[in-house]
Design an enzyme around this catalytic site. Structure first.
Site, PDB file in Angstrom:
ATOM      1  N   ASP A  30       0.801  -1.211   0.000  1.00  0.00           N
ATOM      2  CA  ASP A  30       0.000   0.000   0.000  1.00  0.00           C
ATOM      3  C   ASP A  30       0.843   1.274   0.000  1.00  0.00           C
ATOM      4  OD1 ASP A  30      -2.539   0.851  -0.213  1.00  0.00           O
ATOM      5  OD2 ASP A  30      -3.006   0.761   1.918  1.00  0.00           O
TER       6      ASP A  30
ATOM      7  N   ARG B 205       0.271   7.736 -11.110  1.00  0.00           N
ATOM      8  CA  ARG B 205       0.186   6.620 -10.159  1.00  0.00           C
ATOM      9  C   ARG B 205       0.939   5.385 -10.665  1.00  0.00           C
ATOM     10  NH1 ARG B 205      -3.594   6.801  -6.262  1.00  0.00           N
ATOM     11  NH2 ARG B 205      -3.923   4.562  -6.352  1.00  0.00           N
TER      12      ARG B 205
ATOM     13  N   HIS C 292       3.397   2.411  -8.895  1.00  0.00           N
ATOM     14  CA  HIS C 292       3.296   0.949  -8.956  1.00  0.00           C
ATOM     15  C   HIS C 292       4.613   0.344  -9.455  1.00  0.00           C
ATOM     16  CE1 HIS C 292      -0.793   1.127  -7.766  1.00  0.00           C
ATOM     17  NE2 HIS C 292      -1.242   1.669  -8.875  1.00  0.00           N
TER      18      HIS C 292
ATOM     19  N   LEU D  83      11.550 -20.905  -0.606  1.00  0.00           N
ATOM     20  CA  LEU D  83      10.610 -19.892  -0.096  1.00  0.00           C
ATOM     21  C   LEU D  83       9.306 -19.995  -0.888  1.00  0.00           C
ATOM     22  CD1 LEU D  83      10.065 -17.107   1.432  1.00  0.00           C
ATOM     23  CD2 LEU D  83      11.081 -15.992  -0.550  1.00  0.00           C
TER      24      LEU D  83
ATOM     25  N   ARG E  74       1.644  -3.910   7.288  1.00  0.00           N
ATOM     26  CA  ARG E  74       0.763  -2.981   6.589  1.00  0.00           C
ATOM     27  C   ARG E  74       1.504  -1.669   6.392  1.00  0.00           C
ATOM     28  NH1 ARG E  74      -5.152  -2.428   4.921  1.00  0.00           N
ATOM     29  NH2 ARG E  74      -4.390  -1.124   3.264  1.00  0.00           N
TER      30      ARG E  74
ATOM     31  N   ARG F 107      -6.329  -0.887   8.743  1.00  0.00           N
ATOM     32  CA  ARG F 107      -7.454  -1.725   8.306  1.00  0.00           C
ATOM     33  C   ARG F 107      -6.927  -3.081   7.852  1.00  0.00           C
ATOM     34  NH1 ARG F 107      -8.704   3.150   5.662  1.00  0.00           N
ATOM     35  NH2 ARG F 107      -7.516   2.602   3.809  1.00  0.00           N
TER      36      ARG F 107
END
Ligand code: FPP
Length: 218
Positions: free
Chosen positions: A2, A15, A19, A113, A166, A172
């Site tokens: 995030d 944006r 990313h 992994l 997070r 959240r």
């Protein structure tokens, strides 16, 4: 992962640039995870709610996923990572589904992994999908306990989650692995995903290691 959008906005970039910057964090992070002895790592790449974003951003994300898969899957394979995906595949573009299948096949025998990518994933959708399959298999109520239910999830061998990291300060759960995080610890950081460093990842693990997990006991 995030905070990609905010990272870009703070730099007056589109944006998509956020990313892209978010993708560049992946290799060093997975390397660090492997070295630190992490056995399973799940990345939340695209949620069932992310379809609500502008079509152009959704397209960019799918394109970026394809590009990243092409670039990084052979590299991950060399390092012994096994890649698998969580989510509803049927709604994804065919090219993406093919890349997912290829990545899973190429890395299936690896053991160092386990990397899960949640793509078109929603925790509620996963629970609904598991329930549908239980009903379709004709199980009786007595046969359904927590262990049986968990065996119907997208990837039954995903262990219970120990730690949820997070980024970008969000407090959240955002529909992430709802079943699997029942007893997970949380590490929340203000750091935006593209700035999330291997050092901070190790810090998160240290923080986790210093906690006492009572799981409802004393
Ligand atoms: C959240 O940031 C990030 C996403 C919705 C996309 C993450 C996906 C990638 C980095 C692409 C490819 C992934 C893989 C695994 C190959 P946000 O856009 O919600 O940021 P904001 O909250 O700052 O707006």
């Amino acid at each position: 992962m995030d905070g990609n959008g905010r990272w870009a906005q703070r730099r007056w970039l589109p944006r998509a640039a956020g990313h892209r910057a978010g993708v560049s964090v992946l290799t060093p992070l997975l390397e660090t995870a492997g070295r630190a002895g992490v056995k399973t790592l799940t990345l939340y790449a695209f949620s069932t709610e992310n379809w609500a974003r502008p079509e152009s951003e959704v397209k960019t994300l799918m394109k970026l996923f394809l590009e990243t898969a092409r670039q990084k899957v052979p590299e991950l394979d060399e390092r012994g990572a096994r890649l698998r995906f969580l989510g509803r595949r049927e709604h994804l573009p065919a090219s993406v589904r093919e890349a997912m299948q290829e990545a899973e096949q190429m890395t299936a025998a690896n053991e160092s992994l386990d990397v899960y990518i949640a793509l078109n994933y929603g925790g509620r959708a996963e629970i609904v999908d598991a329930t549908r399959r239980i009903v379709a298999d004709g199980l009786s109520p007595d046969e359904v306990d927590e262990r049986t239910f968990a065996s119907y999830l997208y990837a039954p061998d995903v262990p219970e989650v120990d730690l949820v990291i997070r980024t970008s300060g969000e407090l959240r759960v955002s529909n992430f692995l709802l079943w699997q995080i029942a007893y997970a610890e949380f590490y929340v950081t203000e750091t935006l995903w593209p700035d999330f460093s291997p050092q901070e990842f190790l810090q998160a693990i240290e923080s986790f290691a210093s906690r006492s997990r009572r799981r409802g006991g004393v």
